[in-house]
Design a protein around this motif. Structure first.
Motif, PDB file in Angstrom:
ATOM      1  N   SER A 111       0.808  -1.211   0.000  1.00  0.00           N
ATOM      2  CA  SER A 111       0.000   0.000   0.000  1.00  0.00           C
ATOM      3  C   SER A 111       0.843   1.263   0.000  1.00  0.00           C
ATOM      4  CB  SER A 111      -0.935   0.010   1.216  1.00  0.00           C
ATOM      5  OG  SER A 111      -0.189  -0.118   2.410  1.00  0.00           O
ATOM      6  N   LEU A 112       2.039   1.200   0.538  1.00  0.00           N
ATOM      7  CA  LEU A 112       2.899   2.368   0.585  1.00  0.00           C
ATOM      8  C   LEU A 112       3.805   2.397  -0.640  1.00  0.00           C
ATOM      9  CD1 LEU A 112       3.966   2.335   4.341  1.00  0.00           C
ATOM     10  CD2 LEU A 112       2.212   3.752   3.261  1.00  0.00           C
ATOM     11  N   ALA A 113       3.732   3.496  -1.379  1.00  0.00           N
ATOM     12  CA  ALA A 113       4.553   3.598  -2.589  1.00  0.00           C
ATOM     13  C   ALA A 113       6.032   3.535  -2.259  1.00  0.00           C
ATOM     14  CB  ALA A 113       4.218   4.892  -3.322  1.00  0.00           C
ATOM     15  N   SER A 114       6.392   3.952  -1.036  1.00  0.00           N
ATOM     16  CA  SER A 114       7.795   3.991  -0.652  1.00  0.00           C
ATOM     17  C   SER A 114       8.319   2.650  -0.154  1.00  0.00           C
ATOM     18  CB  SER A 114       8.002   5.045   0.440  1.00  0.00           C
ATOM     19  OG  SER A 114       7.208   4.733   1.573  1.00  0.00           O
ATOM     20  N   ALA A 115       7.438   1.673   0.011  1.00  0.00           N
ATOM     21  CA  ALA A 115       7.869   0.377   0.534  1.00  0.00           C
ATOM     22  C   ALA A 115       8.803  -0.301  -0.460  1.00  0.00           C
ATOM     23  CB  ALA A 115       6.660  -0.513   0.811  1.00  0.00           C
ATOM     24  N   PRO A 116       9.975  -0.760   0.005  1.00  0.00           N
ATOM     25  CA  PRO A 116      10.908  -1.409  -0.929  1.00  0.00           C
ATOM     26  C   PRO A 116      10.396  -2.768  -1.379  1.00  0.00           C
ATOM     27  CG  PRO A 116      11.713  -1.598   1.323  1.00  0.00           C
ATOM     28  CD  PRO A 116      10.506  -0.712   1.374  1.00  0.00           C
ATOM     29  N   THR A 117      10.669  -3.104  -2.616  1.00  0.00           N
ATOM     30  CA  THR A 117      10.290  -4.415  -3.144  1.00  0.00           C
ATOM     31  C   THR A 117      11.240  -5.468  -2.583  1.00  0.00           C
ATOM     32  OG1 THR A 117       9.552  -3.383  -5.196  1.00  0.00           O
ATOM     33  CG2 THR A 117       9.949  -5.771  -5.230  1.00  0.00           C
ATOM     34  N   PRO A 118      10.740  -6.486  -1.870  1.00  0.00           N
ATOM     35  CA  PRO A 118      11.651  -7.477  -1.276  1.00  0.00           C
ATOM     36  C   PRO A 118      12.180  -8.457  -2.308  1.00  0.00           C
ATOM     37  CG  PRO A 118       9.379  -8.039  -0.774  1.00  0.00           C
ATOM     38  CD  PRO A 118       9.334  -6.716  -1.492  1.00  0.00           C
ATOM     39  N   GLY A 119      13.401  -8.897  -2.074  1.00  0.00           N
ATOM     40  CA  GLY A 119      13.992  -9.938  -2.905  1.00  0.00           C
ATOM     41  C   GLY A 119      13.833 -11.299  -2.257  1.00  0.00           C
ATOM     42  N   ARG A 120      14.775 -12.194  -2.527  1.00  0.00           N
ATOM     43  CA  ARG A 120      14.711 -13.550  -1.998  1.00  0.00           C
ATOM     44  C   ARG A 120      15.236 -13.607  -0.564  1.00  0.00           C
ATOM     45  NH1 ARG A 120      14.261 -13.188  -6.879  1.00  0.00           N
ATOM     46  NH2 ARG A 120      15.982 -11.719  -6.913  1.00  0.00           N
TER      47      ARG A 120
END
Length: 354
Positions: A111-120
């Protein structure tokens, strides 16, 4: 032509740069390296599958053989980390090792645009968390790193460059690309000349060391995961890097994907430790403390984990090779590896910073 770029940074650093002016800031060459459509660029990208024995991709951008970054005149210009591993190493950090953790965004609910995309995530981290091992059940009281969590995985990156403002107070830069291209900026090299030196003449050396950690919190200062002899600001821990992959690629981050690729494709020599290692939260926090006290550019934005780019498509990846089978034994007799060697060769000024 390389003389336009590589000049005596030992005198250009302290002698010509005042504390008020960052000579590396807003490197103009960055504008000449924007994201491009992947099907047009056709230059090898990062991250990739570095699993041992894996043939990562279809491209061959001619791996720049760099046995040792420091000996090649390349200095560390930044340190930052990504939420989850960007690279993939099967059985160590891969898609099968994701798990439910309160520090991870819920699937489909970013929901937060600033949230980082998690990797593995690390497989060993998944096992510890799901078994509620005491190493991961107590959150650490972070003093310097931001938005970090015990139990999660982070891939730490160390960009290096022979265009860094090495041996000066301006060596470390945010964003890292300012440090990577600094002496092109200070040398007044026009973009056309610089791009030719980078892509055609291969005179510019740019590399990144990557190492993946699952964060634990034992509360024991003598923990085997504390790594007290590792100088974590200058590069990855060679003492534990026993199986290292190397390949030619690009810069990373979740601002690129398999549609729009990095304009830095094919110019970055990567060294990636294939293993996931446990790391005490206190050691990670100490690295963040050192990032704060570097007496030049402000690295505070890199105290937060960055988002992770997914593994690039086979068509946009380079082949992956082995670095050294006995890499951990190379130049590590004093516990600091190349970083102690670097300091012995005249960069002792860094010691007083910490």
């Amino acid at each position: 032509m390389i003389s336009y770029l590589l000049f005596a940074t030992s005198t250009a650093g302290f002698a010509s740069s005042s504390p008020e002016r960052n000579p590396c800031k807003d490197a103009p060459l960055v504008a000449a390296l924007p994201n491009v459509r992947c099907d047009v660029a056709l230059k090898s990208q990062s991250p990739i599958n570095v699993t041992k024995g894996n043939s990562a991709g279809e491209l061959d951008d001619g791996l720049t053989e760099i046995p040792d970054f420091d000996e090649a005149g390349m200095c560390t210009v930044n340190v930052h980390f990504h939420l989850g591993a960007e690279h993939l190493s099967e059985g160590e950090y891969d898609h099968n090792c994701i798990f439910d953790h309160p520090g991870l965004p819920k699937e489909g609910r970013r929901s937060l645009a600033s949230a980082p995309t998690p990797g593995r995530m690390c497989c060993i981290g998944k096992d510890l968390w799901e078994n509620q091992d005491p190493l991961v059940t107590t959150e650490y009281e972070w003093k310097y790193c931001k938005n970090m969590h015990v139990g999660l995985t982070y891939e730490v990156h160390y960009p290096h460059s022979n265009l860094g403002h090495c041996q000066s107070k301006w060596q470390f830069q945010y964003p890292f690309i300012d440090g990577v291209l600094c002496d092109a900026t200070t040398g007044g090299v026009d973009a056309e000349t610089a791009l030719k030196l980078i892509f055609e003449d291969k005179a510019v050396k740019i590399g990144v060391e990557g190492q993946v950690f699952s964060i634990v919190n034992s509360g024991d200062p003598h923990s085997p995961h504390a790594m007290p002899t590792w100088h974590s600001l200058f590069g990855y821990n060679k003492m534990i890097a026993k199986d290292v992959a190397t390949y030619q690629g690009s810069t990373t981050g979740d601002g690129a994907d398999n549609e729009f690729c990095r304009g830095t494709g094919g110019i970055v020599t990567w060294e990636v430790d294939r293993e996931c290692h446990l790391l005490e939260a206190a050691t990670m926090d100490e690295m963040c403390r050192m990032m704060i006290v570097v007496p030049a550019d402000d690295l505070s934005p890199d105290l937060y984990p960055h988002g992770s780019r997914d593994v690039v498509a086979h068509a946009y990846a380079d082949d992956v090779l082995d670095k050294y089978q006995n890499y951990a034994k190379k130049d590590c007799t004093d516990g600091f590896g190349k970083h102690a060697s670097m300091m012995r060769r005249g960069r002792q000024s860094y010691v007083s910073w910490f």
